[in-house]
Design a protein around this motif. Structure first.
Motif, PDB file in Angstrom:
ATOM      1  N   GLY A  83      80.001  88.769  66.586  1.00 61.47           N
ATOM      2  CA  GLY A  83      80.146  87.418  67.288  1.00 61.47           C
ATOM      3  C   GLY A  83      81.309  86.632  66.533  1.00 61.47           C
ATOM      4  N   ASN A  84      81.535  85.499  66.491  1.00 64.09           N
ATOM      5  CA  ASN A  84      82.483  84.928  65.987  1.00 64.09           C
ATOM      6  C   ASN A  84      82.415  84.703  64.613  1.00 64.09           C
ATOM      7  OD1 ASN A  84      80.373  82.905  67.071  1.00 64.09           O
ATOM      8  ND2 ASN A  84      81.889  81.519  66.026  1.00 64.09           N
ATOM      9  N   HIS A  85      81.170  84.945  64.014  1.00 65.33           N
ATOM     10  CA  HIS A  85      81.268  84.825  62.564  1.00 65.33           C
ATOM     11  C   HIS A  85      81.155  85.832  61.908  1.00 65.33           C
ATOM     12  CE1 HIS A  85      78.629  80.459  62.232  1.00 65.33           C
ATOM     13  NE2 HIS A  85      79.166  80.912  63.595  1.00 65.33           N
ATOM     14  N   ASP A  86      81.115  87.107  62.722  1.00 67.71           N
ATOM     15  CA  ASP A  86      81.100  88.500  61.968  1.00 67.71           C
ATOM     16  C   ASP A  86      82.688  89.047  61.837  1.00 67.71           C
ATOM     17  OD1 ASP A  86      78.558  88.950  61.979  1.00 67.71           O
ATOM     18  OD2 ASP A  86      78.634  89.261  64.440  1.00 67.71           O
ATOM     19  N   ASN A  87      82.837  89.563  60.900  1.00 72.36           N
ATOM     20  CA  ASN A  87      84.279  90.288  60.631  1.00 72.36           C
ATOM     21  C   ASN A  87      83.963  91.600  61.707  1.00 72.36           C
ATOM     22  OD1 ASN A  87      86.161  92.136  59.877  1.00 72.36           O
ATOM     23  ND2 ASN A  87      86.296  91.223  57.742  1.00 72.36           N
ATOM     24  N   PRO A  88      84.745  91.785  62.734  1.00 71.56           N
ATOM     25  CA  PRO A  88      84.379  92.948  63.423  1.00 71.56           C
ATOM     26  C   PRO A  88      84.856  94.315  62.752  1.00 71.56           C
ATOM     27  CG  PRO A  88      86.644  91.856  64.153  1.00 71.56           C
ATOM     28  CD  PRO A  88      85.968  90.871  63.154  1.00 71.56           C
ATOM     29  N   GLU A  89      85.752  94.329  61.951  1.00 70.58           N
ATOM     30  CA  GLU A  89      86.042  95.553  61.307  1.00 70.58           C
ATOM     31  C   GLU A  89      85.188  95.977  60.265  1.00 70.58           C
ATOM     32  OE1 GLU A  89      89.942  94.451  59.914  1.00 70.58           O
ATOM     33  OE2 GLU A  89      90.963  95.529  61.331  1.00 70.58           O
ATOM     34  N   ARG A  90      84.432  95.099  59.564  1.00 73.15           N
ATOM     35  CA  ARG A  90      83.552  95.085  58.310  1.00 73.15           C
ATOM     36  C   ARG A  90      81.999  95.464  58.985  1.00 73.15           C
ATOM     37  NH1 ARG A  90      82.974  91.837  52.981  1.00 73.15           N
ATOM     38  NH2 ARG A  90      81.175  92.957  52.130  1.00 73.15           N
ATOM     39  N   LEU A  91      81.951  94.830  60.118  1.00 72.62           N
ATOM     40  CA  LEU A  91      80.574  95.079  61.050  1.00 72.62           C
ATOM     41  C   LEU A  91      80.695  96.532  61.421  1.00 72.62           C
ATOM     42  CD1 LEU A  91      77.702  94.016  61.952  1.00 72.62           C
ATOM     43  CD2 LEU A  91      79.054  93.565  63.919  1.00 72.62           C
ATOM     44  N   SER A  92      81.778  97.046  61.801  1.00 71.71           N
ATOM     45  CA  SER A  92      81.676  98.267  62.616  1.00 71.71           C
ATOM     46  C   SER A  92      81.987  99.523  61.606  1.00 71.71           C
ATOM     47  CB  SER A  92      82.637  98.351  63.780  1.00 71.71           C
ATOM     48  OG  SER A  92      83.807  97.899  63.380  1.00 71.71           O
ATOM     49  N   ALA A  93      82.275  99.222  60.181  1.00 74.58           N
ATOM     50  CA  ALA A  93      82.859 100.107  59.376  1.00 74.58           C
ATOM     51  C   ALA A  93      81.798 101.208  59.268  1.00 74.58           C
ATOM     52  CB  ALA A  93      83.115  99.382  58.114  1.00 74.58           C
ATOM     53  N   SER A  94      80.552 100.888  59.253  1.00 75.75           N
ATOM     54  CA  SER A  94      79.521 101.985  59.055  1.00 75.75           C
ATOM     55  C   SER A  94      79.023 102.636  60.464  1.00 75.75           C
ATOM     56  CB  SER A  94      78.046 101.326  58.700  1.00 75.75           C
ATOM     57  OG  SER A  94      77.685 100.477  59.706  1.00 75.75           O
ATOM     58  N   ARG A  95      80.037 102.800  61.445  1.00 75.09           N
ATOM     59  CA  ARG A  95      79.734 103.374  62.731  1.00 75.09           C
ATOM     60  C   ARG A  95      79.394 104.720  62.803  1.00 75.09           C
ATOM     61  NH1 ARG A  95      83.606 101.140  66.992  1.00 75.09           N
ATOM     62  NH2 ARG A  95      85.116 102.095  65.674  1.00 75.09           N
ATOM     63  N   PRO A  96      80.308 105.551  62.049  1.00 80.48           N
ATOM     64  CA  PRO A  96      79.787 106.814  61.989  1.00 80.48           C
ATOM     65  C   PRO A  96      78.393 107.234  61.495  1.00 80.48           C
ATOM     66  CG  PRO A  96      82.070 106.551  61.043  1.00 80.48           C
ATOM     67  CD  PRO A  96      81.351 105.169  61.367  1.00 80.48           C
ATOM     68  N   LEU A  97      77.741 106.531  60.391  1.00 82.92           N
ATOM     69  CA  LEU A  97      76.437 106.613  60.023  1.00 82.92           C
ATOM     70  C   LEU A  97      75.646 106.071  61.030  1.00 82.92           C
ATOM     71  CD1 LEU A  97      76.818 106.255  56.105  1.00 82.92           C
ATOM     72  CD2 LEU A  97      76.391 108.055  57.216  1.00 82.92           C
ATOM     73  N   ALA A  98      76.098 104.932  61.467  1.00 76.31           N
ATOM     74  CA  ALA A  98      75.158 104.164  62.412  1.00 76.31           C
ATOM     75  C   ALA A  98      74.832 105.151  63.696  1.00 76.31           C
ATOM     76  CB  ALA A  98      75.942 102.922  62.884  1.00 76.31           C
ATOM     77  N   ASN A  99      75.835 105.748  64.176  1.00 72.48           N
ATOM     78  CA  ASN A  99      75.661 106.557  65.384  1.00 72.48           C
ATOM     79  C   ASN A  99      74.713 107.582  65.321  1.00 72.48           C
ATOM     80  OD1 ASN A  99      77.464 104.952  66.848  1.00 72.48           O
ATOM     81  ND2 ASN A  99      79.369 106.496  66.545  1.00 72.48           N
ATOM     82  N   MET A 100      74.554 107.787  64.136  1.00 72.64           N
ATOM     83  CA  MET A 100      73.715 109.070  63.600  1.00 72.64           C
ATOM     84  C   MET A 100      72.188 108.820  63.738  1.00 72.64           C
ATOM     85  SD  MET A 100      75.837 111.087  60.426  1.00 72.64           S
ATOM     86  CE  MET A 100      74.304 112.000  60.144  1.00 72.64           C
ATOM     87  N   ASN A 101      72.124 107.415  63.523  1.00 74.56           N
ATOM     88  CA  ASN A 101      70.705 106.709  63.496  1.00 74.56           C
ATOM     89  C   ASN A 101      70.434 106.125  64.627  1.00 74.56           C
ATOM     90  OD1 ASN A 101      69.442 107.213  60.662  1.00 74.56           O
ATOM     91  ND2 ASN A 101      71.511 106.918  60.311  1.00 74.56           N
ATOM     92  N   GLY A 102      70.966 106.326  65.871  1.00 73.76           N
ATOM     93  CA  GLY A 102      70.730 105.514  67.275  1.00 73.76           C
ATOM     94  C   GLY A 102      71.305 104.265  67.399  1.00 73.76           C
ATOM     95  N   ILE A 103      72.227 103.724  66.309  1.00 69.83           N
ATOM     96  CA  ILE A 103      72.927 102.477  66.314  1.00 69.83           C
ATOM     97  C   ILE A 103      74.347 102.443  66.712  1.00 69.83           C
ATOM     98  CG2 ILE A 103      72.989 100.514  64.895  1.00 69.83           C
ATOM     99  CD1 ILE A 103      71.493 101.767  62.872  1.00 69.83           C
ATOM    100  N   THR A 104      74.509 101.602  67.991  1.00 70.82           N
ATOM    101  CA  THR A 104      75.866 101.538  68.472  1.00 70.82           C
ATOM    102  C   THR A 104      76.563  99.942  68.328  1.00 70.82           C
ATOM    103  OG1 THR A 104      75.279 102.732  70.271  1.00 70.82           O
ATOM    104  CG2 THR A 104      77.383 101.551  70.445  1.00 70.82           C
TER     105      THR A 104
END
Length: 383
Positions: A83-104
């Motif tokens: 959202g507009n409050h979030d840092n998009p880069e920081r929020l998605s930095a954990s994406r590799p680990l998140a994807n392994m846990n069913g989180i997109t």
């Protein structure tokens, strides 16, 4: 297919310096319980995970712990946009680990829809559009500085983005999700503006026609926008984040929908978090002490307005706060008294002039004798 729509967690947000993390933790536990009890197939989080682009570590830890639990060990997809409050880069930095846990996690706007399969094997296609500012789109929509021109350009761009993302096949449930301001919706004070005037607004007609349901974030008041046969909805924030949200029922939204079918919504009220309430003590401070003795709103954040004739001392304020830790604002309101007409102020004694001046400056409060004597002593010394 059953989906759960939530948004605007604002993890790390405070209320005039008071931490809301315990309440936010309570909400996330309640959310997980709802997802389990309602046998939810996927969870949609429509932006503003955090309250700032640089959230405190405790808020990030809370988010990571909760996200893993919400997926039920990777079996229940969790789709998150920034959202507009979030840092998009920081929020998605954990994406590799998140994807392994069913989180997109989608930080920046892309031209690819999210395609996931839920536990029953059905396909879910999501036109996921994170907060689409010009900077995050990395483009200038128009060189014109005229608000109307910018609004039309922004609306056209968002409509085109949704169109490009809505590419699911007929066997999929078609959902859209974004963090935007749809024109005509109702705001609250705690929402940080995402538009310049009315420039960054989107018409309801620009939401994708292919979508059976549009999951929206940004506005904290739960509300539904009817758009033809399909529905768009702000699920709202899980907690009241300003006193403009006092007495609002907070909720999340359940969506039951099949491919090519009409979405059916069910609003699920939330029980977690402290209520925000307003007290108006029009009978003075003794009325406040009566309420405290009665245990009124014992577990609430309170905006207190006291009607007084005299000033409220620091000691009295400390006494009030010691008896209830939930006082956020304590605002004295002084009763205005009708001023007697005088032929000339120059004929009044100096102490009376001081009283009149003090009442004007404090909107009606009366100075005590000690203050008057101090003023007279200073006046004599000055002479």
């Amino acid at each position: 297919m059953r989906l759960l729509h939530t948004a605007d967690w604002h993890l790390g947000k405070t209320l005039e310096g008071r931490s809301r993390l315990p309440e936010q933790r309570e909400f996330l536990e309640e959310l997980n319980g709802i997802a389990d009890e309602e046998n939810v197939d996927a969870i949609l989080m429509a932006g503003d995970v955090f309250d700032t682009v640089n959230p405190p570590a405790a808020a990030e830890t809370l988010f990571y712990d909760a996200a893993v639990k919400l997926t039920s060990n990777g079996e229940r997809p969790l789709i998150i946009i920034s959202g507009n409050h979030d840092n998009p880069e920081r929020l998605s930095a954990s994406r590799p680990l998140a994807n392994m846990n069913g989180i997109t996690i989608i930080g920046f706007p892309t031209n690819q829809a999210v395609e996931v399969r839920v536990r029953n094997g059905q396909k879910l296609s999501i036109a996921a559009l994170p907060y689409p500012s010009e900077s995050r789109l990395n483009e200038c929509l128009t060189e014109s500085q005229e608000e109307g021109t910018l609004q039309l350009a922004y609306d056209d761009r968002v409509k085109k983005l949704f169109s490009d993302l809505s590419t699911g096949d007929e066997d999929s449930v078609q959902i859209a999700m974004s963090h935007i301001y749809v024109a005509g919706s109702r705001e609250s004070d705690s929402e940080r503006p995402i538009q310049v005037g009315g420039a960054y607004t989107v018409s309801a007609n620009s939401l994708p026609e292919q979508a059976q349901y549009v999951a929206l974030g940004h506005l904290h008041r739960p509300q539904t926008i009817t758009r033809g046969s399909a529905l768009a909805r702000y699920s709202g924030s899980p907690l009241a984040y300003s006193f403009s949200e006092a007495n609002q029922t907070k909720s999340v939204t359940l969506i039951d929908v099949e491919p090519n079918g009409i979405a059916h919504l069910n609003e699920v009220p939330l029980q977690s978090g402290k209520p925000l309430v307003r007290w108006i003590a029009d009978k003075g401070i003794e009325q406040v002490y009566t309420w405290l003795e009665e245990g009124k709103d014992a577990d609430a954040w309170i905006d207190l307005e006291i009607h007084l004739n005299d000033t409220l001392s620091i000691e009295e304020i400390h006494r009030l706060r010691s008896q209830h830790s939930g006082f956020i604002h304590i605002r004295p309101v002084f009763e205005k008294k009708e001023q007697q007409k005088e032929a000339s102020y120059s004929s009044l004694p100096i102490d009376e002039l001081f009283k009149r001046f003090y009442e004007q400056q404090t909107d009606g409060a009366e100075p005590d004798e000690e203050l008057i004597q101090l003023f007279l002593e200073l006046s004599e010394n000055d002479e």
